[in-house]
Design a protein around this motif. Structure first.
Motif, mmCIF file in Angstrom:
data_model
loop_
_atom_site.group_PDB
_atom_site.id
_atom_site.type_symbol
_atom_site.label_atom_id
_atom_site.label_comp_id
_atom_site.label_asym_id
_atom_site.label_seq_id
_atom_site.Cartn_x
_atom_site.Cartn_y
_atom_site.Cartn_z
ATOM 1 N N GLU A 1 0.816 -1.212 0.000
ATOM 2 C CA GLU A 1 0.000 0.000 0.000
ATOM 3 C C GLU A 1 0.850 1.262 0.000
ATOM 4 O OE1 GLU A 1 1.107 -0.779 4.183
ATOM 5 O OE2 GLU A 1 0.490 -2.003 2.472
ATOM 6 N N LYS A 2 2.124 1.143 0.389
ATOM 7 C CA LYS A 2 3.074 2.255 0.360
ATOM 8 C C LYS A 2 4.178 2.007 -0.673
ATOM 9 C CE LYS A 2 1.191 4.688 3.667
ATOM 10 N NZ LYS A 2 0.610 6.034 3.411
ATOM 11 N N ARG A 3 3.891 1.098 -1.590
ATOM 12 C CA ARG A 3 4.836 0.749 -2.657
ATOM 13 C C ARG A 3 6.200 0.335 -2.077
ATOM 14 N NH1 ARG A 3 4.631 5.492 -6.979
ATOM 15 N NH2 ARG A 3 4.919 6.750 -5.077
ATOM 16 N N ASN A 4 6.123 -0.323 -0.903
ATOM 17 C CA ASN A 4 7.312 -0.855 -0.222
ATOM 18 C C ASN A 4 8.351 0.224 0.080
ATOM 19 O OD1 ASN A 4 6.459 -3.710 -0.195
ATOM 20 N ND2 ASN A 4 6.558 -3.462 -2.412
ATOM 21 N N ALA A 5 7.872 1.429 0.378
ATOM 22 C CA ALA A 5 8.779 2.492 0.809
ATOM 23 C C ALA A 5 9.469 2.053 2.095
ATOM 24 C CB ALA A 5 7.995 3.783 1.038
ATOM 25 N N LEU A 6 10.743 2.378 2.198
ATOM 26 C CA LEU A 6 11.572 1.867 3.285
ATOM 27 C C LEU A 6 11.436 2.693 4.559
ATOM 28 C CD1 LEU A 6 14.774 1.165 1.163
ATOM 29 C CD2 LEU A 6 13.194 -0.549 2.075
ATOM 30 N N THR A 7 10.909 2.078 5.593
ATOM 31 C CA THR A 7 10.938 2.618 6.948
ATOM 32 C C THR A 7 12.002 1.837 7.715
ATOM 33 O OG1 THR A 7 9.303 1.025 7.711
ATOM 34 C CG2 THR A 7 8.477 3.148 6.901
ATOM 35 N N ALA B 1 4.755 -2.070 -7.286
ATOM 36 C CA ALA B 1 6.111 -1.514 -7.297
ATOM 37 C C ALA B 1 7.020 -2.367 -6.430
ATOM 38 C CB ALA B 1 6.109 -0.077 -6.780
ATOM 39 N N PHE B 2 8.263 -2.522 -6.864
ATOM 40 C CA PHE B 2 9.232 -3.259 -6.061
ATOM 41 C C PHE B 2 9.604 -2.461 -4.816
ATOM 42 C CE2 PHE B 2 13.664 -4.146 -4.915
ATOM 43 C CZ PHE B 2 13.586 -5.515 -4.666
ATOM 44 N N CYS B 3 10.063 -1.230 -5.012
ATOM 45 C CA CYS B 3 10.419 -0.369 -3.879
ATOM 46 C C CYS B 3 10.647 1.049 -4.394
ATOM 47 C CB CYS B 3 11.674 -0.873 -3.170
ATOM 48 S SG CYS B 3 12.226 0.158 -1.796
ATOM 49 N N VAL B 4 10.008 2.018 -3.758
ATOM 50 C CA VAL B 4 10.144 3.411 -4.187
ATOM 51 C C VAL B 4 11.164 4.167 -3.342
ATOM 52 C CG1 VAL B 4 7.848 3.530 -5.197
ATOM 53 C CG2 VAL B 4 8.170 4.120 -2.773
ATOM 54 N N GLY B 5 12.014 3.446 -2.619
ATOM 55 C CA GLY B 5 13.062 4.085 -1.834
ATOM 56 C C GLY B 5 12.591 4.426 -0.435
ATOM 57 N N ALA B 6 13.292 5.345 0.203
ATOM 58 C CA ALA B 6 12.978 5.709 1.584
ATOM 59 C C ALA B 6 11.603 6.349 1.686
ATOM 60 C CB ALA B 6 14.038 6.654 2.133
ATOM 61 N N ASP B 7 10.902 6.021 2.751
ATOM 62 C CA ASP B 7 9.630 6.666 3.050
ATOM 63 C C ASP B 7 9.951 8.064 3.580
ATOM 64 O OD1 ASP B 7 7.243 7.568 4.178
ATOM 65 O OD2 ASP B 7 6.612 5.550 4.736
ATOM 66 N N LEU B 8 9.661 9.079 2.791
ATOM 67 C CA LEU B 8 10.027 10.442 3.172
ATOM 68 C C LEU B 8 9.213 10.962 4.360
ATOM 69 C CD1 LEU B 8 10.571 12.094 -0.331
ATOM 70 C CD2 LEU B 8 12.258 11.053 1.211
ATOM 71 N N MET B 9 8.103 10.268 4.683
ATOM 72 C CA MET B 9 7.322 10.647 5.854
ATOM 73 C C MET B 9 7.884 10.025 7.129
ATOM 74 S SD MET B 9 5.206 12.650 4.506
ATOM 75 C CE MET B 9 4.124 12.939 5.899
ATOM 76 N N ILE C 1 18.994 -13.440 -5.501
ATOM 77 C CA ILE C 1 18.422 -13.094 -6.799
ATOM 78 C C ILE C 1 17.267 -12.126 -6.578
ATOM 79 C CG2 ILE C 1 17.288 -13.962 -8.881
ATOM 80 C CD1 ILE C 1 18.551 -16.709 -8.253
ATOM 81 N N ALA C 2 17.285 -10.989 -7.256
ATOM 82 C CA ALA C 2 16.198 -10.024 -7.147
ATOM 83 C C ALA C 2 15.157 -10.285 -8.231
ATOM 84 C CB ALA C 2 16.731 -8.605 -7.278
ATOM 85 N N ALA C 3 13.876 -10.147 -7.854
ATOM 86 C CA ALA C 3 12.775 -10.227 -8.811
ATOM 87 C C ALA C 3 11.995 -8.920 -8.691
ATOM 88 C CB ALA C 3 11.877 -11.425 -8.512
ATOM 89 N N THR C 4 11.992 -8.113 -9.749
ATOM 90 C CA THR C 4 11.431 -6.764 -9.652
ATOM 91 C C THR C 4 10.248 -6.552 -10.587
ATOM 92 O OG1 THR C 4 12.827 -5.766 -11.368
ATOM 93 C CG2 THR C 4 13.753 -5.906 -9.136
ATOM 94 N N GLN C 5 9.431 -5.557 -10.205
ATOM 95 C CA GLN C 5 8.329 -5.098 -11.041
ATOM 96 C C GLN C 5 8.062 -3.642 -10.706
ATOM 97 O OE1 GLN C 5 7.891 -6.997 -8.357
ATOM 98 N NE2 GLN C 5 6.462 -5.798 -7.123
ATOM 99 N N GLY C 6 7.560 -2.901 -11.680
ATOM 100 C CA GLY C 6 7.220 -1.502 -11.424
ATOM 101 C C GLY C 6 8.426 -0.666 -11.036
ATOM 102 N N TRP C 7 8.166 0.353 -10.207
ATOM 103 C CA TRP C 7 9.224 1.288 -9.850
ATOM 104 C C TRP C 7 10.275 0.661 -8.935
ATOM 105 C CZ3 TRP C 7 10.440 5.350 -12.402
ATOM 106 C CH2 TRP C 7 9.464 6.142 -13.021
ATOM 107 N N GLY D 1 16.681 4.156 -2.804
ATOM 108 C CA GLY D 1 17.200 3.043 -2.028
ATOM 109 C C GLY D 1 16.804 1.689 -2.570
ATOM 110 N N GLY D 2 15.705 1.640 -3.327
ATOM 111 C CA GLY D 2 15.308 0.381 -3.961
ATOM 112 C C GLY D 2 16.373 -0.123 -4.914
ATOM 113 N N ILE D 3 17.056 0.814 -5.593
ATOM 114 C CA ILE D 3 18.144 0.409 -6.486
ATOM 115 C C ILE D 3 19.299 -0.158 -5.679
ATOM 116 C CG2 ILE D 3 19.777 1.167 -8.256
ATOM 117 C CD1 ILE D 3 17.824 3.288 -9.099
ATOM 118 N N CYS D 4 19.561 0.413 -4.506
ATOM 119 C CA CYS D 4 20.626 -0.128 -3.651
ATOM 120 C C CYS D 4 20.349 -1.582 -3.289
ATOM 121 C CB CYS D 4 20.768 0.707 -2.377
ATOM 122 S SG CYS D 4 21.339 2.393 -2.655
ATOM 123 N N LEU D 5 19.069 -1.908 -3.051
ATOM 124 C CA LEU D 5 18.708 -3.274 -2.694
ATOM 125 C C LEU D 5 19.063 -4.256 -3.802
ATOM 126 C CD1 LEU D 5 17.088 -1.789 -0.451
ATOM 127 C CD2 LEU D 5 15.257 -3.437 -0.822
#
Length: 244
Positions: free
Chosen positions: A21-27, A57-65, A87-93, A97-101
């Motif tokens: 629901e938060k596009r896997n934003a990183l908290t 989305a795979f991960c949109v990076g850090a949760d800015l909130m 092995i990474a399996a990705t979809q969407g954005w 930080g998602g790229i770092c993963l």
């Protein structure tokens, strides 16, 4: 509900980010969950892991909130040294930080909806790990990603060697699982040694080198031995260290 799901079967650990629901934003909670998953994978019997994410989305990076204070804990091999492939399996954005993963994963399968972007310079954020991308794709393409913050398509990422295989959306997990099965059925000592020797030839960014060493210092600073040493000094008695 846990933000990270971990499953084990047929010699494969599947690690799934579950904050769709938060596009896997990183908290920090999500980062800590990934860190715990990597540690369990390394300590367990499985020979390979698949890193994936629920939702579009795979991960949109850090949760800015609610930005994580220690985002590096989410990054495979940086947060906890691994001797086995991921092995990474990705979809969407796949953003920031998602790229770092996925950057530090050994292989990557991407759905044809995958898009990469690193917009941190536009929002004034920088965690330190991303420059390691320069050793994972051609220099000028990496600099375009870093400095311009513009979208790079999955086709281009594949063409420059950042992605191993592009498949139709919905097939990325099955293909990653197929690759993982090949590895799981191979000789573990050979797989681990091949990976180790290959990684020794790969230049690492400054933060990739510094972060694990900093963590060692943090481990000492937060250890029971440090508390015991201070208490023994105050109480003028010999310390009883336990190595913990």
């Amino acid at each position: 509900m846990s933000l990270v799901k971990v499953e084990s079967s047929e010699g494969i650990t599947t690690i799934t980010m579950a904050r769709p629901e938060k596009r896997n934003a990183l908290t920090q909670e999500l980062c800590d969950g990934l860190y715990d998953a990597y540690r369990a994978f390394e300590a367990g019997d499985d020979q390979v892991a698949v890193l994936q994410a629920d939702g579009p989305a795979f991960c949109v990076g850090a949760d800015l909130m609610a930005p994580p204070a220690a985002m590096w804990k989410a990054v495979p091999h940086v947060s906890h040294a691994l001797t086995k492939p991921v092995i990474a399996a990705t979809q969407g954005w796949v953003i920031g930080g998602g790229i770092c993963l996925v950057m530090t994963c050994d292989l990557m399968v991407s759905a044809d909806t995958t898009k990469f972007m690193y917009p941190e310079a536009k929002v004034g954020v920088f965690g330190g790990l991303m420059p390691g991308i320069v050793s994972r794709m051609p220099h000028k393409v990496a600099m375009e990603l870093l400095l311009l913050g513009e979208e790079i398509s999955v086709k281009r990422a594949y063409d420059v060697g950042f992605v191993n295989k592009v498949v139709p959306l919905g097939e990325e997990r099955a293909e990653a699982r197929r690759m993982a099965t090949v590895i799981a059925q191979s000789a573990p000592l050979v797989i681990r040694t091949l990976r180790d020797f290959a990684n020794q030839t790969l230049p690492r960014g400054p933060a990739e080198i510094f972060v694990p060493e900093r963590y060692k210092l943090e481990t000492i600073a937060n250890s029971a031995d440090r508390k015991e040493g201070a208490a023994a000094f105050r109480e003028k008695r010999p310390a009883q260290f336990k190595g913990r």
